[in-house]
Design a protein around this motif. Structure first.
Motif, PDB file in Angstrom:
ATOM      1  N   GLU A 189     -54.827  33.464 121.756  1.00 10.88           N
ATOM      2  CA  GLU A 189     -54.284  31.789 121.136  1.00 10.88           C
ATOM      3  C   GLU A 189     -55.485  31.884 120.321  1.00 10.88           C
ATOM      4  N   SER A 216     -58.922  28.842 129.588  1.00  8.96           N
ATOM      5  CA  SER A 216     -57.721  30.238 129.635  1.00  8.96           C
ATOM      6  C   SER A 216     -57.027  29.948 130.768  1.00  8.96           C
ATOM      7  N   TRP A 276     -54.636  36.228 127.071  1.00  2.00           N
ATOM      8  CA  TRP A 276     -54.252  34.870 126.658  1.00  2.00           C
ATOM      9  C   TRP A 276     -55.474  34.593 125.592  1.00  2.00           C
ATOM     10  N   PHE A 280     -48.134  32.333 118.655  1.00  2.00           N
ATOM     11  CA  PHE A 280     -47.887  31.613 119.544  1.00  2.00           C
ATOM     12  C   PHE A 280     -46.187  31.576 120.616  1.00  2.00           C
TER      13      PHE A 280
END
Length: 260
Positions: free
Chosen positions: A158, A64, A154, A132
């Protein structure tokens, strides 16, 4: 004495065929709009593939932290790409799904299921792009204050965006193309070779949902570009007469006149 007279066809046609002509023109216009939509989808694929695979190379990033760094470095361009290839793509896909649903009316059951699957897929893509882009903007803003917190955020955002976007297999997309192609084979609404190509694409998309066959998604994506272009050309060539050929021919009007 009773006499049967055949009604004047010209008078009947003057009142009956005008609505039919308008319906046929509306059908042709809707099909051409679907053709434009299909060409947009093909263009979106052609733009997205080199961007994500070469320019940003997002898929090859490990961890990430690297992905967040890529988001920070390419924030504006990635926002535009996700807007074009997910949000707008999904909206345009819905328009194409509806146009094909209408075109495949000769096989109502399969066309209806295919249309529903296409609309679900379209909604999922729109949602994926919105999640997103919103999530990326929040993470980039957080990155200036705390890179570690941005990475953690994230890691939660994600998977949601990727799951909505069919990152683990093109099940919905493959099923939609497969159903459209089967219905088109039954009704001859699209060229036979195009339909068999669609069946191959559909099978590849569905197979990509199996973890060991995930790479079949590349076959799905590459061949679907060809399928979208071909479908777009066919639909752009639609004429109003095609709809009138689908309508049943009404019998002549018989008027019963009584004569003393």
């Amino acid at each position: 004495m009773n006499v049967l007279h055949i009604g004047n066809r010209s008078k009947v046609s003057a009142t009956a065929t005008d609505p039919q002509d308008m319906q046929a023109l509306a059908y042709a216009r809707a099909q051409r709009a679907g053709g434009v939509a299909a060409l947009y989808l093909a263009a979106a694929y052609l733009v997205a593939m080199p961007y994500f695979l070469i320019v940003v190379n997002y898929e090859s990033l490990v961890g990430s932290a690297q992905k967040v760094a890529a988001l920070v470095a390419n924030q504006n361009s990635m926002y535009v790409m996700y807007l074009v290839t997910y949000v707008v793509f999904g909206i345009v896909l819905a328009a194409l799904a509806l146009a094909l649903w209408k075109r495949l009316a000769g096989s109502p059951s399969i066309a209806a299921v295919g249309g529903a699957v296409g609309l679900i897929w379209a909604c999922m893509l729109v949602a994926s792009g919105l999640v997103f882009n919103y999530g990326a903007a929040a993470v980039v803003e957080l990155y200036d204050k705390s890179p570690a917190q941005a990475v953690s955020a994230w890691q939660a955002i994600e998977p949601v965006a990727q799951g909505l976007g069919s990152a683990q297999g093109e099940l919905l997309g493959g099923l939609w193309v497969l159903l459209v192609s089967v219905a088109a084979l039954r009704t001859a609404a699209l060229p036979t070779a195009l339909n068999w190509l669609g069946i191959l694409i559909g099978v590849a998309g569905i197979a990509s949902a199996i973890p060991v066959l995930l790479d079949a998604g590349y076959i799905f994506g590459l061949l679907q570009i060809v399928w979208f272009i071909w479908v777009g050309i066919v639909m752009l060539r639609t004429r109003a007469s095609e709809d009138s050929q689908r309508q049943s021919v009404s019998p002549p009007v018989i008027q019963r006149v009584s004569k003393e």
